[in-house]
Write an enzyme that holds these catalytic residues in place. Structure first.
Site, mmCIF file in Angstrom:
data_model
loop_
_atom_site.group_PDB
_atom_site.id
_atom_site.type_symbol
_atom_site.label_atom_id
_atom_site.label_comp_id
_atom_site.label_asym_id
_atom_site.label_seq_id
_atom_site.Cartn_x
_atom_site.Cartn_y
_atom_site.Cartn_z
ATOM 1 C CE LYS A 187 -3.716 -2.564 2.188
ATOM 2 N NZ LYS A 187 -4.439 -2.971 3.402
ATOM 3 C CD GLN A 230 -3.483 -4.535 6.622
ATOM 4 O OE1 GLN A 230 -3.613 -3.484 6.005
ATOM 5 N NE2 GLN A 230 -3.814 -5.696 6.092
ATOM 6 C CG ASP A 249 -9.737 -0.126 5.201
ATOM 7 O OD1 ASP A 249 -9.520 -0.620 4.085
ATOM 8 O OD2 ASP A 249 -8.989 -0.280 6.181
HETATM 9 N N1 GUN Z 1 -6.853 -6.888 5.878
HETATM 10 C C1 GUN Z 1 -7.137 -7.576 4.746
HETATM 11 N N2 GUN Z 1 -7.750 -6.767 3.850
HETATM 12 C C2 GUN Z 1 -7.841 -5.550 4.423
HETATM 13 C C3 GUN Z 1 -8.385 -4.304 3.989
HETATM 14 O O1 GUN Z 1 -8.913 -4.140 2.880
HETATM 15 N N3 GUN Z 1 -8.275 -3.281 4.878
HETATM 16 C C4 GUN Z 1 -7.712 -3.431 6.098
HETATM 17 N N4 GUN Z 1 -7.669 -2.371 6.910
HETATM 18 N N5 GUN Z 1 -7.219 -4.572 6.534
HETATM 19 C C5 GUN Z 1 -7.276 -5.630 5.696
#
Ligand code: GUN
Length: 286
Positions: A53, A97, A122
């Protein structure tokens, strides 16, 4: 032979377009969008995802910072860290996350609610979840957004289709239902207590799978001509693979996403798009 839905290629195109939009806004405003990620603990897969990311942020001209917290952190400390980012006007997007370490995992909904809804890239805050209920996708979860964008890019007609989703999570299955209903599909959600999973799989015109089991979908299970979206991210002997036996089903499907190179890059692309949307709203531009 099924057509490959190339998520990596489309994500690269979308990221390039986004980069140009961001450059234009920075030129006009002299303000740069910035995403903050919070990583709690040492989960190796989460570390990899967060690094991807950040790397992609840099590619499109979004600044990013990472808050690394010990897996031993308590609830109050994490609330305080989130609040600091909420108050920081140079931060436009906040991503916590998931999954969190077991010790604090039960409080995940409270942490997500603590993130300012305008910085919630998100799309997990109850306010943004509620907006999705009304088909507003401005800050909606990135994986389902990426799936829809991929289908639309390849001119897949969603209207009227029977879509089976094998996943009921807040990240994928639940938000995807609303996006499909908005586009007049007929979604079916399957889970561990579904009575006749085989029938639901067989009836699908579009099949979305996220069960974390390699080779869960084989050619005997699917309808001829189905479109398969594989959201699985499994590691087998160090290699990333999805939930579908790709080689086995390829002859029978009309379209399929590969793993890697399908849904994953699209998810990251929509995280960046959401960050730019949140940024524009916060600095009052369109
Ligand atoms: N863990 C797995 N996929 C995601 C996501 O799209 N966002 C977040 N914050 N954590 C994740």
């Amino acid at each position: 032979m099924g057509k490959i839905l190339d998520g990596r290629k489309l994500a690269n195109q979308l990221n390039l377009k986004l980069k140009n939009e961001i450059l234009g806004v920075i030129k006009r405003t002299k303000i740069k969008p910035k995403l903050a990620t919070i990583l709690v603990g040492e989960d190796p897969a989460s570390k990899i995802y967060v690094n991807i990311k950040h790397k992609t942020c840099t590619q499109v001209g979004i600044d990013s910072s990472q808050v690394n917290l010990s897996g031993d952190i308590n609830k109050t400390e994490l609330f305080n860290e989130i609040e600091k980012l909420n108050q920081d006007a140079t931060i436009h997007g906040i991503l916590l996350q998931l999954p969190l370490p077991l010790k604090i995992r039960d409080f995940t909904p409270q942490f997500l609610e603590k993130i300012s809804p305008i910085k919630d890239v998100d799309g997990f805050h109850p306010i943004n979840r509620g907006k999705l209920f009304d088909y507003n996708e401005e800050l909606a979860p990135c994986t389902p957004k990426g799936i829809i964008a991929l289908l639309e890019h390849y001119n897949v007609e969603i209207k009227g289709k029977d879509v089976t989703i094998i996943n009921r999570s807040n990240l994928v299955g639940k938000p995807l239902i609303f996006m499909l209903l908005k586009r007049n599909a007929t979604p079916t959600i399957c889970h561990t207590s579904t009575k006749d999973l085989d029938r639901c799989i067989k009836q699908a015109d579009i099949l979305v799978v996220a069960v974390s089991r390699p080779n869960f979908i084989t050619k005997e299970k699917i309808k001829e001509g189905v479109i398969i979206i594989d959201v699985g991210t499994n590691r087998v002997e160090g290699k990333l693979c999805g939930d579908v036996d790709f080689e086995d089903v390829l002859e029978k499907v009309s379209m399929i996403t590969p793993v890697p190179g399908g849904v994953g890059p699209m998810t990251v692309s929509y995280l960046l798009r959401n960050t730019f949307n949140a940024f524009k709203k916060q600095i009052n531009i369109n």
